[in-house]
Design an enzyme around this catalytic site. Structure first.
Site, PDB file in Angstrom:
ATOM      1  N   ARG A 133      44.264  85.212  24.865  1.00  0.00           N
ATOM      2  CA  ARG A 133      44.477  84.275  25.964  1.00  0.00           C
ATOM      3  C   ARG A 133      45.382  84.956  26.991  1.00  0.00           C
ATOM      4  NH1 ARG A 133      49.156  84.067  25.479  1.00  0.00           N
ATOM      5  NH2 ARG A 133      49.317  82.901  27.431  1.00  0.00           N
ATOM      6  N   GLY A 134      45.549  84.246  28.131  1.00  0.00           N
ATOM      7  CA  GLY A 134      46.294  84.880  29.220  1.00  0.00           C
ATOM      8  C   GLY A 134      45.285  85.589  30.104  1.00  0.00           C
ATOM      9  N   ALA A 135      45.394  85.344  31.403  1.00  0.00           N
ATOM     10  CA  ALA A 135      44.334  85.795  32.321  1.00  0.00           C
ATOM     11  C   ALA A 135      43.986  87.286  32.200  1.00  0.00           C
ATOM     12  CB  ALA A 135      44.724  85.421  33.742  1.00  0.00           C
ATOM     13  N   GLN A 175      52.217  77.493  24.198  1.00  0.00           N
ATOM     14  CA  GLN A 175      52.302  78.945  24.451  1.00  0.00           C
ATOM     15  C   GLN A 175      53.753  79.412  24.589  1.00  0.00           C
ATOM     16  OE1 GLN A 175      50.097  76.905  25.886  1.00  0.00           O
ATOM     17  NE2 GLN A 175      48.181  77.927  26.411  1.00  0.00           N
ATOM     18  N   ASP A 231      46.647  82.218  36.784  1.00  0.00           N
ATOM     19  CA  ASP A 231      45.277  82.412  36.307  1.00  0.00           C
ATOM     20  C   ASP A 231      44.326  82.676  37.460  1.00  0.00           C
ATOM     21  OD1 ASP A 231      46.682  80.758  34.092  1.00  0.00           O
ATOM     22  OD2 ASP A 231      44.954  81.768  33.191  1.00  0.00           O
ATOM     23  N   ARG A 273      35.599  80.679  29.630  1.00  0.00           N
ATOM     24  CA  ARG A 273      36.753  79.970  30.225  1.00  0.00           C
ATOM     25  C   ARG A 273      36.634  80.081  31.744  1.00  0.00           C
ATOM     26  NH1 ARG A 273      42.556  80.499  27.685  1.00  0.00           N
ATOM     27  NH2 ARG A 273      42.659  78.432  28.619  1.00  0.00           N
ATOM     28  N   ASN A 316      47.898  77.862  37.579  1.00  0.00           N
ATOM     29  CA  ASN A 316      48.526  78.403  36.371  1.00  0.00           C
ATOM     30  C   ASN A 316      48.617  77.278  35.345  1.00  0.00           C
ATOM     31  OD1 ASN A 316      49.769  80.605  34.937  1.00  0.00           O
ATOM     32  ND2 ASN A 316      51.713  79.540  35.150  1.00  0.00           N
ATOM     33  N   LYS A 317      49.115  77.590  34.186  1.00  0.00           N
ATOM     34  CA  LYS A 317      49.187  76.634  33.081  1.00  0.00           C
ATOM     35  C   LYS A 317      49.743  75.290  33.531  1.00  0.00           C
ATOM     36  CE  LYS A 317      47.920  77.038  29.844  1.00  0.00           C
ATOM     37  NZ  LYS A 317      46.553  76.557  29.492  1.00  0.00           N
TER      38      LYS A 317
HETATM   39  O1  MRU Z   1      45.430  78.897  28.524  1.00  0.00           O
HETATM   40  P1  MRU Z   1      46.135  80.221  28.525  1.00  0.00           P
HETATM   41  O2  MRU Z   1      47.147  80.352  27.447  1.00  0.00           O
HETATM   42  O3  MRU Z   1      45.165  81.371  28.578  1.00  0.00           O
HETATM   43  O4  MRU Z   1      46.925  80.216  29.913  1.00  0.00           O
HETATM   44  C1  MRU Z   1      47.740  81.291  30.218  1.00  0.00           C
HETATM   45  C2  MRU Z   1      48.501  81.086  31.472  1.00  0.00           C
HETATM   46  O5  MRU Z   1      48.412  80.061  32.115  1.00  0.00           O
HETATM   47  C3  MRU Z   1      49.328  82.233  31.959  1.00  0.00           C
HETATM   48  O6  MRU Z   1      50.456  81.771  32.643  1.00  0.00           O
HETATM   49  C4  MRU Z   1      48.482  83.077  32.913  1.00  0.00           C
HETATM   50  O7  MRU Z   1      47.278  83.424  32.330  1.00  0.00           O
HETATM   51  C5  MRU Z   1      49.188  84.280  33.349  1.00  0.00           C
HETATM   52  S1  MRU Z   1      49.165  85.464  32.058  1.00  0.00           S
HETATM   53  C6  MRU Z   1      49.883  86.890  32.488  1.00  0.00           C
END
Ligand code: MRU
Length: 364
Positions: free
Chosen positions: A53-55, A200, A243, A90, A253-254
């Site tokens: 996970r994470g962009a 997270q 993201d 996603r 973002n999240k």
């Molecule tokens: O749903 P996730 O855990 O993939 O979401 C992650 C985030 O929102 C992060 O803040 C974003 O991807 C930046 S990661 C360097």
């Protein structure tokens, strides 16, 4: 990055085999488990189920997923089917779509015989570039943080979700400046919000702990109080990842990021968004065009943790038929963003600011 003092990465190609090993992030922080991805289905599942996970990491895994598909069948039908399958995993993190578009551009013109090797090579390049970009984000972020640290002799940072090395190949985006500050000998402490419903923040606490960076986990709802200076600290800056950033600087973002931006603005605390080029979507004019992922209601209905004898387990806290909404991301309007920290340096969260850093995007 190090886990139990052993250097590693979130994703590592397996020597002499068409496969990659990932850290299964659904098992953290309760167990450290490596999972092998050997097929397109493995990679698509890993992204969908958030084992990765994470962009930035989703983008890299998507690229390797395509390489895994082509290792089995390199023809056009296989290429197109793999692109479609991975793109559907996603929707919000544009890094995935950016990586797939880059892979398609590189691979589509090639004959089937050359594709598998070229795909592997391109995926590896994307991974290396991500690591290098995150390292540079850390350096540029550190330059912004130094004056803040000089003011009080230490740094109090608030972050949200996990935008550390677990979300990338190495270093992280929002946490890269924190690691750089820590390595430079600056006294730094991080306020980590839990980030319900997927928590997270526990991943952030886990990786900060690996590096021995001082941190404190807080409930999401405590962030307003702390930003307003009502706790025992004064927060110097909020640092988050993204993201997808629209051409006008709006940030997806999240979910929960927007509330922190609002509270930071009210309190006069700088709000920085750290992200590489692959997170910026010049095709999206503003945040309203960014698709927001809606995830399963079970993420709210079921909580995870360790039971009384220390075994990972889960607990249902809501009835199966309880109606829940679970938008995974939110939008922070550009006007709340103090600066976007890119691998090429910080810039204003505006069309001109972003295009100043990435002049080639003028022609995109
Ligand atoms: O749903 P996730 O855990 O993939 O979401 C992650 C985030 O929102 C992060 O803040 C974003 O991807 C930046 S990661 C360097």
């Amino acid at each position: 990055m190090q886990v139990n003092t052993i250097p590693t990465r979130t994703l590592r190609p397996v020597p002499d085999a068409p496969a990659v090993d990932i850290i299964d992030q659904t098992a953290l922080p309760y167990a450290y488990r490596i999972v092998r991805l050997a097929t397109l289905d493995d990679a698509a599942h890993a992204i969908r189920a958030m084992q990765v996970r994470g962009a930035p990491l989703i983008g890299v895994t998507g690229a390797y997923g395509l390489a895994l598909a082509l290792a089995q069948r390199p023809d056009d039908a296989s290429l197109n089917a793999a692109l479609a399958m991975l793109a559907a995993t996603r929707p919000t993190a544009v890094n995935l779509h950016w990586a797939l578009a880059r892979m398609q551009k590189r691979l589509a013109p090639l004959g089937a015989a050359e594709r598998a090797e070229a795909a592997w090579h391109e995926a590896a390049l994307i991974a290396e570039e991500d690591a290098a970009q995150c390292r540079r984000i850390g350096e540029h972020g550190l330059a912004l943080l130094r004056p803040l640290a000089a003011r009080c002799g230490r740094l109090e940072i608030m972050t949200h979700c996990n935008a550390g090395w677990l979300a990338c190949v190495e270093y992280g985006t929002a946490l890269a400046p924190v690691y750089a500050a820590f390595a430079a000998g600056i006294e730094v402490h991080v306020w980590v919000s839990e980030t319900r419903p997927r928590n997270q923040g526990l991943l952030t606490a886990w990786e900060l702990r690996q590096r021995r960076v001082p941190h404190t986990l807080i409930a999401d709802n405590a962030a307003g109080l702390l930003l307003a200076g009502g706790g025992s600290c004064a927060i110097d800056a909020v640092l988050v990842g993204a993201d997808r950033i629209a051409a006008n600087g709006d940030v997806a973002n999240k979910v929960g990021t927007y509330l922190k931006a609002l509270a930071a603005r009210e309190a006069g605390v700088p709000f920085y968004v750290a992200a590489p080029r692959s997170t910026i979507d010049f095709d999206c004019a503003s945040g309203t065009e960014i698709p927001i992922e809606e995830r399963s209601g079970d993420e709210l209905r079921v909580v995870h943790g360790l039971d009384a004898i220390g075994q990972p387990g889960q607990l249902r806290q809501l009835a199966l038929d309880e109606a829940v909404g679970n938008p995974a991301f939110d939008l922070t309007p550009a006007r709340f963003v103090t600066a976007i920290i890119t691998e090429l340096g910080p810039c204003p969260a505006t069309n001109e600011g972003l295009r100043g850093v990435y002049p080639e995007a003028r022609h995109a």
